[in-house]
Scaffold this motif. Structure first.
Motif, PDB file in Angstrom:
ATOM      1  N   THR A 289       0.835  -1.206   0.000  1.00  7.29           N
ATOM      2  CA  THR A 289       0.000   0.000   0.000  1.00  7.29           C
ATOM      3  C   THR A 289       0.865   1.249   0.000  1.00  7.29           C
ATOM      4  O   THR A 289       0.609   2.204  -0.753  1.00  7.29           O
ATOM      5  N   SER A 290       1.910   1.227   0.858  1.00  7.09           N
ATOM      6  CA  SER A 290       2.809   2.391   0.903  1.00  7.09           C
ATOM      7  C   SER A 290       3.463   2.617  -0.447  1.00  7.09           C
ATOM      8  O   SER A 290       3.544   3.758  -0.935  1.00  7.09           O
ATOM      9  N   LEU A 291       3.923   1.535  -1.053  1.00  9.98           N
ATOM     10  CA  LEU A 291       4.598   1.644  -2.351  1.00  9.98           C
ATOM     11  C   LEU A 291       3.661   2.252  -3.402  1.00  9.98           C
ATOM     12  O   LEU A 291       4.035   3.168  -4.134  1.00  9.98           O
TER      13      LEU A 291
ATOM     14  N   ALA B 233      15.103   1.992   8.432  1.00  9.01           N
ATOM     15  CA  ALA B 233      15.250   1.849   6.976  1.00  9.01           C
ATOM     16  C   ALA B 233      13.943   1.438   6.307  1.00  9.01           C
ATOM     17  O   ALA B 233      13.514   2.039   5.315  1.00  9.01           O
ATOM     18  N   THR B 234      13.281   0.427   6.858  1.00 14.00           N
ATOM     19  CA  THR B 234      12.074  -0.080   6.195  1.00 14.00           C
ATOM     20  C   THR B 234      10.925   0.924   6.308  1.00 14.00           C
ATOM     21  O   THR B 234      10.160   1.130   5.366  1.00 14.00           O
ATOM     22  N   ARG B 235      10.816   1.555   7.458  1.00 13.11           N
ATOM     23  CA  ARG B 235       9.773   2.577   7.615  1.00 13.11           C
ATOM     24  C   ARG B 235      10.032   3.756   6.680  1.00 13.11           C
ATOM     25  O   ARG B 235       9.102   4.320   6.101  1.00 13.11           O
ATOM     26  N   LEU B 236      11.285   4.112   6.567  1.00 13.67           N
ATOM     27  CA  LEU B 236      11.648   5.239   5.705  1.00 13.67           C
ATOM     28  C   LEU B 236      11.241   4.940   4.255  1.00 13.67           C
ATOM     29  O   LEU B 236      10.711   5.812   3.553  1.00 13.67           O
ATOM     30  N   ARG B 237      11.480   3.717   3.825  1.00 15.79           N
ATOM     31  CA  ARG B 237      11.057   3.370   2.463  1.00 15.79           C
ATOM     32  C   ARG B 237       9.553   3.437   2.318  1.00 15.79           C
ATOM     33  O   ARG B 237       9.035   3.915   1.306  1.00 15.79           O
ATOM     34  N   ARG B 238       8.835   2.958   3.324  1.00 10.58           N
ATOM     35  CA  ARG B 238       7.369   3.015   3.227  1.00 10.58           C
ATOM     36  C   ARG B 238       6.901   4.472   3.191  1.00 10.58           C
ATOM     37  O   ARG B 238       5.881   4.795   2.596  1.00 10.58           O
TER      38      ARG B 238
ATOM     39  N   ARG C  46      12.390  -6.137  -1.617  1.00 13.85           N
ATOM     40  CA  ARG C  46      11.133  -5.686  -1.039  1.00 13.85           C
ATOM     41  C   ARG C  46      11.117  -4.189  -0.785  1.00 13.85           C
ATOM     42  O   ARG C  46      10.097  -3.537  -1.000  1.00 13.85           O
ATOM     43  N   PHE C  47      12.250  -3.673  -0.288  1.00 13.51           N
ATOM     44  CA  PHE C  47      12.245  -2.269   0.156  1.00 13.51           C
ATOM     45  C   PHE C  47      13.203  -1.389  -0.649  1.00 13.51           C
ATOM     46  O   PHE C  47      13.367  -0.227  -0.331  1.00 13.51           O
ATOM     47  N   ASN C  48      13.824  -1.969  -1.644  1.00 16.53           N
ATOM     48  CA  ASN C  48      14.787  -1.195  -2.446  1.00 16.53           C
ATOM     49  C   ASN C  48      15.813  -0.507  -1.546  1.00 16.53           C
ATOM     50  O   ASN C  48      16.115   0.674  -1.696  1.00 16.53           O
TER      51      ASN C  48
END
Lengths: 532, 532
Positions: A508-510, B17-22, B70-72
């Motif tokens: 969803t975020s993406l 990191a993962t939150r930042l990507r989202r 998944r998160f680039n």
């Protein structure tokens, strides 16, 4: 010397009596209990039926003799009060004795609701030790049982009959068992009961009870050597009504915040009395032992001259069935909708503890939030472990007035045996926070309509998961390849889902970051599948 | 395109990191991790040593490849940052590469404290997957182990060595293990370790480590084929210090409520950064995964432009050892005394669930309350079941600012498998309420002095309990006969006690109501006996 008479010698009544003695050594305290026992373990009775509790004496927590020795209480069992003379401040017992009181406390509990059907005299109910003795006697040689009513007591009895090898059918009149839960949560419980050998019939109306069978309105007959009627309880308000005390719509004795009835010399508490709803302050009935005990202590303090008041009741409750627990606090979605609130609904299915540590199981959690105020209106949990903890934490947060967003910041104890570094309650807070920041979600019951409206449903689970079972109309694009599909999704209305909602949150975020109109299916495949 | 570099790829760094990507699909996000793995289960490492977790891969929650897909994310393992050039906004790696950042996040964790003793090179420490591989290799053929340090990691390793059949000695420099707990609580844990075959040496100073033994300052030598140094951790602040960022007294990187260091382009979080104490707002260090994860999410939101701030830290923590759990939140008595508060102390030992339902065990609970404000300052729990739940409930109450008295009114889920109608947390609230109403208590460590001052100690347990073990100087008057002894007790200064404090509360009430000067021994015989 003043005299307090307490009618009812179980949870609320006995808490009042013992606390009152600790408060006042000189007061005369008389407890009248209609059944043959006081202070018995009413919440343990079903487990004695199933031989989980094997010692009958374990159910009897106190005797009149011990209460005389320790607390100087005058406790009279098999003594039913049959009338109150408010003018003369006396009560009269079935045996014809008249007793004078300065203060009267009504804690008579609740009566099992009687079904108006043929053969109801063949059905047993469960309220006290005499009842459980009758049920245990009836299990001798019994091969089948029918339990009318899919509430807590009925389901506990169904489990315990099954422990005794008795083939048991639960007959539920409504569309799902366990009314405190919403149906997608209680469906998990029902399937667990079925997996453990209990037959559950929904939307089923019993019309006739015979000695060894019952008959439903559609003509089916169910074998039943023992039939239990457990369709709920009603406040035992007979004495109060006769005495002209005010009684509410649903039969609860009306009390103020000091548990005083319309007669200031008479208090009422426990299952017989109305409660104040902890969320909106309306009158409600909550027949729970915890509240009865708490109010007993409070009434004793008020009688002793202390200034104290009840708080509203959230109705926190739990039931354990074949190793699964189901708990709830506050309002469910159904009730919150009846009250007319805009809701934020959150379903999640995290593990009870770190997945890398052995023995983790799923906690199914649902949070009902007022979308306008962020107030937590209620929560429900179902799972094999750690459900009680999460509901208790949320109940504490609700009592304290924390908002749903605050759940993200609770510091809960973590080691891999006990939780995850992000506890399920924190996760609920994170999801709530994501929604406040604009993440749209849809509910499992909205999928069909959305598909009909032209939404595209993208399942971002792995190909193998999709192959093992998918929502009709969904298309599989595994999350890790979703970036490659951005262009083809532009301009469409998208719903994404995964197994539980975690990966689809990333999806969803993406998509949102690519300005695509997207919603996350709340609770993912697991919630959707629960009601299939 | 802006670039965020994150140093440290475990709890806090990877959450960032993962939150930042989202939050931001376009930002370049680079994660540098000095060890060979990111996102590993650091809290699970001890259990891999003991074969509780048998699959090494289970410890590795993510790989750089999966995080790319998944998160680039650009995740580089075995990549240590060795300097920061704040003026040019670059960092340089050990490999000599220079990387430019717009925002830098320091989440390098903490380093095991090095003991300045001979042979320290023979000691192993546990921080990452490479460390655990070394420890597992060392267990091959090992018959004995010494663990220097009686904190969480040391004790978890001691348990897991024991699971592998290695005879283990814990060497604790202080007077008791488990510093977060007060000694009468940690003593229960120590006795449980001893009962499970671990030798615990208190007030023991290691002076020398050899390959197969260690030597203590009193000359004793302890067999030790594996020696672990686990005397605590210190913030990994090397980079920050070199870069001239402000660092606190105890080495934590100083941050504001947005986790910004003294350089606004650099954030710090996790074990390397200072925290704000949740009770009095002072700077503190709390090396816990939960807080690191939470702050990681928050920093990512702040970098993405969101207005949010940290809350204070209560340091809620738990450890499981041979089936016993020990948890705490907030301040212990020792710390609260250092802070100079008047305290109300409450010890209780209720069952985790209804005693009449099989399998109940004791929850040892301690509550530390500010006697002037009724504020809950901290709580500790030890027991086989339900400790995590009670500490989490109290942690929630503390976060929400509930007072100790409010614990009496929490509505916690009750069925006999899960709790009692009066939950242990409610009971703590009731005891607090009794004390506010004037019930005096004495602590286990005051008994000797009080007896010397002429107080009389009355043990109100049954005669058989008294015969099985009693406090020296006590006199036995069973509770149910206490009313017969009122006259002889008049005018004396009395302390009463029973097994846990429940019956002696009734005794205290009885004597107070007869105007006798009486105190209740808080926690009863059980708390007193814990430290004998």
């Amino acid at each position: 010397m003043t005299t307090t008479i307490i009618i009812g010698g179980v949870a609320g009544g006995m808490s009042t009596a013992t606390r009152l003695r600790r408060n006042d050594e000189d007061m005369e305290i008389i407890v009248l209990e209609a059944s043959g026992n006081v202070s018995f373990a009413n919440c343990g009775l079903p487990y004695y039926v199933g031989n989980v509790i094997t010692d009958r004496d374990a159910l009897l927590l106190q005797t009149p003799e011990a209460l005389k020795d320790r607390f100087n209480l005058d406790v009279r069992v098999n003594t039913r009060a049959v009338s109150i003379d408010r003018d003369n401040q006396t009560i009269t017992t079935e045996q014809g004795e008249t007793l004078k009181y300065d203060t009267l406390v009504l804690s008579p509990g609740a009566n099992p609701i009687q079904l108006p059907i043929d053969g109801i005299e063949h059905a047993l109910t469960l309220r006290n030790v005499e009842d459980v003795d009758r049920i245990v006697a009836a299990t001798e040689g019994a091969k089948s049982a029918a339990v009318i009513g899919g509430g807590f007591i009925g389901l506990e009895l169904a489990e315990n009959f099954t422990h005794r090898g008795i083939k048991t059918t639960v007959i539920e009149r409504g569309p799902e068992i366990m009314a405190p839960l919403d149906s997608e949560m209680s469906a998990i419980v029902r399937k667990h009961l079925e997996a453990n050998g209990v037959t559950v019939l929904l939307n089923a109306d019993t019309t006739r009870i015979d000695t060894n069978s019952i008959t439903l309105s559609d003509g089916r007959t169910i074998d039943s050597d023992i039939t239990i009627a457990a369709v709920g309880v009603a406040p035992a308000n007979e004495l109060a009504v006769m005495a002209g005390l005010e009684v509410g719509e649903r039969g609860g004795i009306v009390v103020d915040d000091e548990q005083r009835t319309s007669d200031p010399k008479i208090f009422a508490l426990g299952d017989a009395a109305e409660k104040r709803d902890g969320i909106d302050g309306t009158d409600t009935l909550v027949p729970l032992a915890q509240t009865a005990n708490r109010h007993g202590r409070m009434v004793a303090d008020i009688i002793a001259g202390r200034d104290t008041k009840r708080t509203g009741t959230l109705g926190t409750s739990i039931v354990g069935l074949f190793g699964l627990s189901a708990a709830s606090v506050g309002w469910n979605e159904r009730r919150a909708r009846q009250k007319g609130h805009n809701l934020r609904l959150i379903h999640l299915h995290p593990a009870d503890h770190a997945g890398y540590y052995p023995g983790a199981s799923t906690v199914h959690l649902k949070l009902v939030v007022n979308a306008d105020t962020d107030e937590i209106l209620g929560a429900q949990g179902v799972g094999q472990a750690g459900v009680d903890k999460r509901i208790d934490v949320i109940a504490t947060a609700m009592r304290a007035g924390l908002k749903a967003t605050d759940l993200a910041d609770l510091e809960l104890s973590y080691a891999p045996q006990f939780s995850s570094a992000k506890d399920p309650v924190n996760m609920a807070g994170f999801i709530n926070d994501n929604m406040i920041r604009g993440e749209k979600t849809v509910q499992y019951y909205e999928i069909e309509e959305k598909l009909a409206q032209g939404f595209e449903l993208i399942d971002v689970r792995e190909t193998s998961e999709y192959a093992a079972g998918a929502i009709p109309g969904s298309r599989n694009i595994p999350l890790n390849t979703l970036r490659d599909h951005i262009d083809e999704l532009r301009g469409k209305k998208i719903i994404v889902h995964c197994q539980t909602g975690v990966r689809s949150h990333t999806a969803t975020s993406l998509l949102r970051n690519n300005e695509i109109d997207v919603s996350n299916l709340d609770g993912g495949y697991v919630t959707w599948a629960a009601v299939q």
